[in-house]
Design an enzyme around this catalytic site. Structure first.
Site, mmCIF file in Angstrom:
data_model
loop_
_atom_site.group_PDB
_atom_site.id
_atom_site.type_symbol
_atom_site.label_atom_id
_atom_site.label_comp_id
_atom_site.label_asym_id
_atom_site.label_seq_id
_atom_site.Cartn_x
_atom_site.Cartn_y
_atom_site.Cartn_z
ATOM 1 N N LEU A 195 -53.192 -72.300 17.522
ATOM 2 C CA LEU A 195 -52.272 -72.085 16.404
ATOM 3 C C LEU A 195 -52.525 -73.186 15.382
ATOM 4 C CD1 LEU A 195 -48.646 -71.195 17.647
ATOM 5 C CD2 LEU A 195 -50.037 -69.927 16.006
ATOM 6 N N ASP A 196 -52.676 -72.820 14.114
ATOM 7 C CA ASP A 196 -52.892 -73.816 13.065
ATOM 8 C C ASP A 196 -51.723 -74.801 13.004
ATOM 9 O OD1 ASP A 196 -55.316 -72.768 12.276
ATOM 10 O OD2 ASP A 196 -54.461 -71.518 10.703
ATOM 11 N N PRO A 197 -51.961 -76.019 12.519
ATOM 12 C CA PRO A 197 -50.879 -77.010 12.420
ATOM 13 C C PRO A 197 -49.657 -76.517 11.642
ATOM 14 C CG PRO A 197 -52.987 -78.083 12.104
ATOM 15 C CD PRO A 197 -53.270 -76.606 12.148
ATOM 16 N N ALA A 201 -48.567 -73.534 11.489
ATOM 17 C CA ALA A 201 -47.960 -72.376 12.142
ATOM 18 C C ALA A 201 -47.077 -72.828 13.296
ATOM 19 C CB ALA A 201 -49.044 -71.433 12.651
ATOM 20 N N ARG A 256 -54.713 -66.402 7.944
ATOM 21 C CA ARG A 256 -54.967 -67.030 6.634
ATOM 22 C C ARG A 256 -55.985 -66.231 5.839
ATOM 23 N NH1 ARG A 256 -57.424 -72.283 7.224
ATOM 24 N NH2 ARG A 256 -57.747 -71.942 9.451
#
Length: 330
Positions: A52-54, A56, A206
């Site tokens: 998971l992206d930072p 998110a 994204r």
């Protein structure tokens, strides 16, 4: 036909090998979560089931012990996201992590965005963002991009099973300023779409936001992302990170853990007799009266042994063995 294994027996055999759905907050990396729990519990083997992206938040399955061998089965399952996409702006990172630039284009009407969603359903070709963890020439794309290199990230096929607009809203300058990143976009309002996305492995939300913005001629950036489900694990029942750390320090994280076979409940089950079970955990093939394909493999007492593959010649080949060989046959 093979009976389903007894769940209590499976769970009792999973001590030291388990999966815990943790709720990752915004502002930290998935690796940070893994390191925090590894430090808190002293686990020798621990990993996560999908980055998971930072920026998110949401469910991040944590796999401990031999359960880490089941990671690929989590990756193979679908993931569900709730995404907020703002139109009329662009970013090098495709989200709020990069400099936000006014695209200078007109803001699309909601019906145009809703109509464009059909272009992104099913198998599609997607190019991951330059600032992503995809390896290009042996290095992460984001490392090359941060070093000022011109990164050419190769496109790849991904699958979006479901994509729908939940609601639309218009953010004014005050609402955009409250994000801390959009204050410089000027006075005009922006359309924000709340989307539900159910997708397969490798999909970048994204990049979906970026491409959706391009398709309606306005540009777009992802301004919010929540992962609500990974396979069988939902954000609504995920454990807050602080609680998971506390349990790990007390040696009690396994108490709330799920058996690793829950990661692969979409795969048919197969129970083996004592001799075949002993052979399976030692890597031996076993003759079975089964059609070809993967199987969740259990001992006759219900203990989960791992994942096998039934070949065309009706032989079961071990693929991922989780059960300690010394325990089988006791």
């Amino acid at each position: 036909m093979n009976p389903m294994p007894n769940r209590e027996m499976v769970e009792s055999a999973a001590v030291g090998s388990f999966v815990v759905p943790v709720y990752k907050p915004r502002g930290i990396t998935s690796t940070h979560v893994v390191r925090a729990l590894k430090r808190a519990g002293g686990f020798a083997r621990i990993g996560h089931g999908g980055t998971l992206d930072p920026l998110a938040e949401g469910v991040l399955p944590i796999l401990v012990g031999p359960a880490t061998r089941m990671t690929e089965h989590l990756h193979a399952g679908s993931k569900t996201y709730l995404a907020a996409v703002l139109f009329g702006a662009t970013s090098a990172t495709c989200d709020l992590g990069g400099e936000i630039v006014d695209s200078g284009s007109s803001i699309p009407a909601p019906w145009r965005v809703r109509d464009a969603l059909r272009l992104f359903r099913g198998p599609i070709i997607q190019t991951p963002p330059r600032y992503s963890a995809v390896r290009v020439g042996g290095r992460r794309a984001y490392s090359r991009a941060r070093a000022g290199e011109n990164v050419d990230v190769p496109a790849r096929s991904v699958t979006i099973h479901r994509l729908r607009a939940i609601e639309f809203a218009y953010w004014n300058s005050r609402e955009m300023a409250s994000t801390g990143r959009l204050a410089g976009l000027g006075g005009r309002g922006r359309l924000v779409a709340a989307l539900e996305v159910v997708c397969g492995t490798g999909t970048y939300i994204r990049a979906l936001a970026r491409d959706l913005g391009r398709s309606v001629g306005s540009g777009a950036v992802l301004v919010g992302l929540l992962r609500s489900r990974v396979g069988p694990f939902a954000a609504a029942s995920a454990v807050p990170l602080a609680q998971a750390e506390s349990l790990a320090r007390a040696g009690q994280l396994a108490d709330i853990g799920h058996s690793p076979d829950e990661v692969a409940l979409h795969i048919p089950a197969l129970l083996l007799g004592a001799d075949s079970a002993r052979g399976f955990v030692h890597g031996a093939f076993a003759p079975v009266a089964e059609t070809a394909g993967p199987r969740r493999v259990y001992a006759a007492d219900g203990r989960f042994l791992g994942i096998g593959e039934v070949e065309a010649d009706n032989l079961l080949r071990p693929r991922r063995v989780l059960a300690p060989a010394a325990e089988i046959g006791q």
